[in-house]
Design a protein around this motif. Structure first.
Motif, PDB file in Angstrom:
ATOM      1  N   ILE A  12       0.907  -1.131   0.121  1.00  0.00           N
ATOM      2  CA  ILE A  12       0.307  -0.103  -0.111  1.00  0.00           C
ATOM      3  C   ILE A  12       0.806   1.753  -0.407  1.00  0.00           C
ATOM      4  O   ILE A  12       0.757   2.031  -0.639  1.00  0.00           O
ATOM      5  CB  ILE A  12      -0.951   0.382   0.937  1.00  0.00           C
ATOM      6  N   TRP A  13       1.608   1.015   0.996  1.00  0.00           N
ATOM      7  CA  TRP A  13       2.504   2.446   0.532  1.00  0.00           C
ATOM      8  C   TRP A  13       3.622   2.628  -0.375  1.00  0.00           C
ATOM      9  O   TRP A  13       3.391   3.687  -0.747  1.00  0.00           O
ATOM     10  CB  TRP A  13       4.189   2.176   2.270  1.00  0.00           C
ATOM     11  N   VAL A  14       4.368   1.330  -0.459  1.00  0.00           N
ATOM     12  CA  VAL A  14       4.334   1.551  -1.827  1.00  0.00           C
ATOM     13  C   VAL A  14       3.841   2.482  -2.904  1.00  0.00           C
ATOM     14  O   VAL A  14       4.066   2.685  -4.092  1.00  0.00           O
ATOM     15  CB  VAL A  14       5.211   0.325  -2.693  1.00  0.00           C
ATOM     16  N   ALA A  15       2.961   2.123  -3.182  1.00  0.00           N
ATOM     17  CA  ALA A  15       2.024   2.607  -4.465  1.00  0.00           C
ATOM     18  C   ALA A  15       1.950   3.545  -4.349  1.00  0.00           C
ATOM     19  O   ALA A  15       1.504   4.333  -4.932  1.00  0.00           O
ATOM     20  CB  ALA A  15       0.491   1.171  -4.197  1.00  0.00           C
TER      21      ALA A  15
ATOM     22  N   PRO B 206       3.461   8.666  -7.732  1.00  0.00           N
ATOM     23  CA  PRO B 206       3.558  10.094  -7.979  1.00  0.00           C
ATOM     24  C   PRO B 206       4.980  10.668  -7.702  1.00  0.00           C
ATOM     25  O   PRO B 206       5.890  11.151  -9.160  1.00  0.00           O
ATOM     26  CB  PRO B 206       3.038  10.755  -6.206  1.00  0.00           C
ATOM     27  N   ILE B 207       6.016  10.202  -7.249  1.00  0.00           N
ATOM     28  CA  ILE B 207       7.490  10.236  -6.980  1.00  0.00           C
ATOM     29  C   ILE B 207       8.276   9.088  -8.422  1.00  0.00           C
ATOM     30  O   ILE B 207       8.905  10.214  -8.768  1.00  0.00           O
ATOM     31  CB  ILE B 207       8.102   9.774  -6.228  1.00  0.00           C
ATOM     32  N   LEU B 208       7.693   8.444  -8.711  1.00  0.00           N
ATOM     33  CA  LEU B 208       8.816   7.272 -10.245  1.00  0.00           C
ATOM     34  C   LEU B 208       7.790   7.557 -10.967  1.00  0.00           C
ATOM     35  O   LEU B 208       8.182   6.670 -12.087  1.00  0.00           O
ATOM     36  CB  LEU B 208       8.512   5.699  -9.282  1.00  0.00           C
ATOM     37  N   GLY B 209       6.299   7.710 -11.152  1.00  0.00           N
ATOM     38  CA  GLY B 209       5.902   7.454 -12.376  1.00  0.00           C
ATOM     39  C   GLY B 209       5.631   6.480 -12.775  1.00  0.00           C
ATOM     40  O   GLY B 209       5.151   6.490 -14.181  1.00  0.00           O
ATOM     41  N   GLU B 210       6.071   5.862 -11.689  1.00  0.00           N
ATOM     42  CA  GLU B 210       4.117   4.203 -12.027  1.00  0.00           C
ATOM     43  C   GLU B 210       3.254   4.490 -12.310  1.00  0.00           C
ATOM     44  O   GLU B 210       2.331   6.084 -11.548  1.00  0.00           O
ATOM     45  CB  GLU B 210       4.877   3.350 -11.066  1.00  0.00           C
ATOM     46  N   ARG B 211       2.735   3.436 -13.000  1.00  0.00           N
ATOM     47  CA  ARG B 211       1.161   3.402 -13.457  1.00  0.00           C
ATOM     48  C   ARG B 211       0.490   2.746 -12.936  1.00  0.00           C
ATOM     49  O   ARG B 211       0.828   0.536 -12.781  1.00  0.00           O
ATOM     50  CB  ARG B 211       0.946   3.078 -15.303  1.00  0.00           C
ATOM     51  N   LEU B 212      -0.530   2.371 -12.856  1.00  0.00           N
ATOM     52  CA  LEU B 212      -1.704   1.691 -11.578  1.00  0.00           C
ATOM     53  C   LEU B 212      -2.840   1.582 -12.576  1.00  0.00           C
ATOM     54  O   LEU B 212      -3.563   2.510 -13.004  1.00  0.00           O
ATOM     55  CB  LEU B 212      -2.229   1.690 -10.031  1.00  0.00           C
TER      56      LEU B 212
ATOM     57  N   LEU C 277      -5.004  -2.411  -9.094  1.00  0.00           N
ATOM     58  CA  LEU C 277      -6.099  -1.765  -8.687  1.00  0.00           C
ATOM     59  C   LEU C 277      -6.808  -3.668  -7.606  1.00  0.00           C
ATOM     60  O   LEU C 277      -6.839  -3.599  -6.619  1.00  0.00           O
ATOM     61  CB  LEU C 277      -7.488  -1.618  -8.845  1.00  0.00           C
ATOM     62  N   LEU C 278      -6.967  -4.255  -8.791  1.00  0.00           N
ATOM     63  CA  LEU C 278      -7.772  -5.409  -8.219  1.00  0.00           C
ATOM     64  C   LEU C 278      -7.141  -6.454  -7.552  1.00  0.00           C
ATOM     65  O   LEU C 278      -6.982  -6.824  -6.254  1.00  0.00           O
ATOM     66  CB  LEU C 278      -8.356  -6.362  -9.035  1.00  0.00           C
ATOM     67  N   ALA C 279      -5.668  -6.241  -7.583  1.00  0.00           N
ATOM     68  CA  ALA C 279      -4.583  -7.610  -6.677  1.00  0.00           C
ATOM     69  C   ALA C 279      -4.221  -7.139  -5.581  1.00  0.00           C
ATOM     70  O   ALA C 279      -4.553  -7.501  -4.664  1.00  0.00           O
ATOM     71  CB  ALA C 279      -3.288  -7.408  -7.512  1.00  0.00           C
ATOM     72  N   ILE C 280      -4.399  -5.711  -5.875  1.00  0.00           N
ATOM     73  CA  ILE C 280      -4.318  -4.771  -4.681  1.00  0.00           C
ATOM     74  C   ILE C 280      -5.488  -4.942  -3.219  1.00  0.00           C
ATOM     75  O   ILE C 280      -4.733  -5.064  -2.066  1.00  0.00           O
ATOM     76  CB  ILE C 280      -3.870  -3.540  -4.369  1.00  0.00           C
ATOM     77  N   VAL C 281      -6.451  -5.161  -3.779  1.00  0.00           N
ATOM     78  CA  VAL C 281      -7.823  -5.059  -2.961  1.00  0.00           C
ATOM     79  C   VAL C 281      -7.513  -6.763  -2.360  1.00  0.00           C
ATOM     80  O   VAL C 281      -8.445  -7.124  -1.283  1.00  0.00           O
ATOM     81  CB  VAL C 281      -9.141  -4.951  -3.655  1.00  0.00           C
ATOM     82  N   LEU C 282      -7.501  -7.847  -3.299  1.00  0.00           N
ATOM     83  CA  LEU C 282      -7.414  -8.912  -3.418  1.00  0.00           C
ATOM     84  C   LEU C 282      -6.369  -9.403  -1.898  1.00  0.00           C
ATOM     85  O   LEU C 282      -6.907 -10.154  -1.073  1.00  0.00           O
ATOM     86  CB  LEU C 282      -7.146 -10.367  -3.917  1.00  0.00           C
ATOM     87  N   LEU C 283      -5.569  -8.880  -2.124  1.00  0.00           N
ATOM     88  CA  LEU C 283      -4.140  -9.121  -1.539  1.00  0.00           C
ATOM     89  C   LEU C 283      -4.385  -8.349   0.067  1.00  0.00           C
ATOM     90  O   LEU C 283      -4.011  -8.940   1.162  1.00  0.00           O
ATOM     91  CB  LEU C 283      -3.331  -7.900  -1.723  1.00  0.00           C
ATOM     92  N   VAL C 284      -5.095  -7.078   0.350  1.00  0.00           N
ATOM     93  CA  VAL C 284      -5.008  -6.656   1.519  1.00  0.00           C
ATOM     94  C   VAL C 284      -5.977  -7.376   2.266  1.00  0.00           C
ATOM     95  O   VAL C 284      -5.836  -7.361   3.466  1.00  0.00           O
ATOM     96  CB  VAL C 284      -5.194  -5.343   1.440  1.00  0.00           C
TER      97      VAL C 284
ATOM     98  N   VAL D 296       5.813  -0.925  -7.413  1.00  0.00           N
ATOM     99  CA  VAL D 296       4.453  -1.979  -7.216  1.00  0.00           C
ATOM    100  C   VAL D 296       4.473  -3.582  -7.363  1.00  0.00           C
ATOM    101  O   VAL D 296       3.500  -4.527  -6.407  1.00  0.00           O
ATOM    102  CB  VAL D 296       3.395  -1.268  -8.155  1.00  0.00           C
ATOM    103  N   ASP D 297       4.191  -3.773  -8.444  1.00  0.00           N
ATOM    104  CA  ASP D 297       4.187  -5.171  -9.234  1.00  0.00           C
ATOM    105  C   ASP D 297       5.293  -6.208  -8.122  1.00  0.00           C
ATOM    106  O   ASP D 297       4.506  -7.474  -7.440  1.00  0.00           O
ATOM    107  CB  ASP D 297       5.032  -5.049  -9.823  1.00  0.00           C
ATOM    108  N   VAL D 298       6.736  -5.739  -7.217  1.00  0.00           N
ATOM    109  CA  VAL D 298       7.570  -6.788  -6.780  1.00  0.00           C
ATOM    110  C   VAL D 298       6.734  -6.518  -5.294  1.00  0.00           C
ATOM    111  O   VAL D 298       7.104  -7.448  -5.261  1.00  0.00           O
ATOM    112  CB  VAL D 298       9.029  -6.484  -7.167  1.00  0.00           C
ATOM    113  N   THR D 299       6.608  -5.923  -4.786  1.00  0.00           N
ATOM    114  CA  THR D 299       5.993  -6.099  -4.090  1.00  0.00           C
ATOM    115  C   THR D 299       4.593  -6.301  -4.211  1.00  0.00           C
ATOM    116  O   THR D 299       4.308  -6.882  -2.477  1.00  0.00           O
ATOM    117  CB  THR D 299       6.031  -4.110  -3.127  1.00  0.00           C
TER     118      THR D 299
END
Length: 306
Positions: A118-121, A126-132, A137-144, A251-254
């Motif tokens: 969550i914190w890495v995302a 904003p800092i690394l310019g990574e895109r979600l 988003l679905l993966a993050i919901v399931l994991l959390v 975000v992916d590896v985390t």
């Protein structure tokens, strides 16, 4: 999916497996030694020695091809970045985590560590310019959701130990973003050795200042056994983690790292007799969330910045 990203995710999966064992075993190790900070200092020192041996071996082999695993920083920003990774990620965060682990269960500690996603995302966009994208988003919901279920609900995460583990996790999130920036120009071995090398120096100095470093001379064979075992495991974690981070989005590896909670839960069942059946649904959610990170490359066209 590019071959580089695929390799990064596979390395992240290896890190997740190592993490699952590490969180579980460290719960025993820190209690066996008694002093969480001193345990962390010795374990990280062992990890540094193992990493140096691995780097030397790989360097010797790569040298015959004209390539070395280490790259020298060329700017003040890179030197400061490595220093921050070493102090924050390699020292302060470890002390907070293991002080917390000595007070909280390994399951709750595993959950809080995995909120790293969550914190890495929140930082990486904003800092690394990574895109979600939708799959992220679905993966993050399931994991959390799966992690909350495994932890027994949010109420089980309140306490001094849990607060220390969360503090460590926040520092590691900052470290991930810093490391990802550095890995654009530096090798994963350079960042890994800087983290563990400088971190170990800081921890040793802190232990000397506390007047406790000499206590390691009185440790039993069993206590040293835990230190050596978990130190070697940490070396494997660090080497695969930074290699994964160099090849794929933070975000992916985390997200893949969260799968380590499944290993921790299975070990708790096998060793401690914790019932696994009530956790099966939550474990499946975690596995499903991790699997979504391997979404087909064509889905990347649907990515949107958030």
């Amino acid at each position: 999916m590019t071959e580089r990203r695929s390799t990064g995710l596979l390395l992240a999966l290896a890190t997740a497996v190592i993490s699952g064992f590490a969180v579980f075993l460290n719960g025993y190790g820190v209690k066996a030694v008694g002093d969480a900070t001193l345990y962390t200092t010795a374990k990280n020192g062992v990890s540094l020695v193992v990493l140096l041996a691995l780097a030397a071996t790989i360097g010797a082999a790569a040298g015959r091809r004209g390539r070395l695993p280490l790259t020298r920083p060329t700017s003040a920003a890179q030197w400061w970045g490595l220093a921050a990774v070493g102090v924050l990620g390699g020292a302060v965060a470890f002390v907070l985590f293991f002080e917390g682990l000595a007070r909280a269960s390994s399951t709750n500690s595993a959950f809080l560590h995995k909120t790293l996603l969550i914190w890495v995302a929140l930082l990486a966009v904003p800092i690394l310019g990574e895109r979600l994208g939708v799959w992220h988003l679905l993966a993050i919901v399931l994991l959390v959701v799966g992690q909350v279920g495994l932890a027994g609900g949010v109420s089980a995460l309140v306490g001094t130990g849990q607060a220390l583990v969360l503090g460590a996790t926040l520092l590691w999130a900052v470290e991930v973003v810093l490391a990802k920036r550095l890995l654009a120009d530096l090798s994963s071995w350079t960042v890994a050795l800087a983290r563990m090398g400088l971190g170990s120096v800081v921890l040793i100095l802190w232990s000397v200042a506390r007047g406790e470093l000499g206590a390691v001379l009185s440790w039993s064979a069993s206590q040293w056994g835990w230190v050596l075992l978990t130190g070697a495991i940490l070396a494997g974690y660090v080497s695969t983690w930074f290699a994964a981070l160099a090849r794929a989005q933070a975000v992916d590896v985390t997200a893949i790292l969260v799968v380590g909670a499944v290993i921790t839960a299975v070990l708790a069942t096998a060793v401690q007799g914790v019932p696994l059946a009530p956790q099966t649904g939550w474990l499946l959610l975690v596995l499903a969330g991790g699997a979504l990170m391997w979404a087909p490359a064509r889905q990347r066209t649907r990515e949107v910045a958030v």
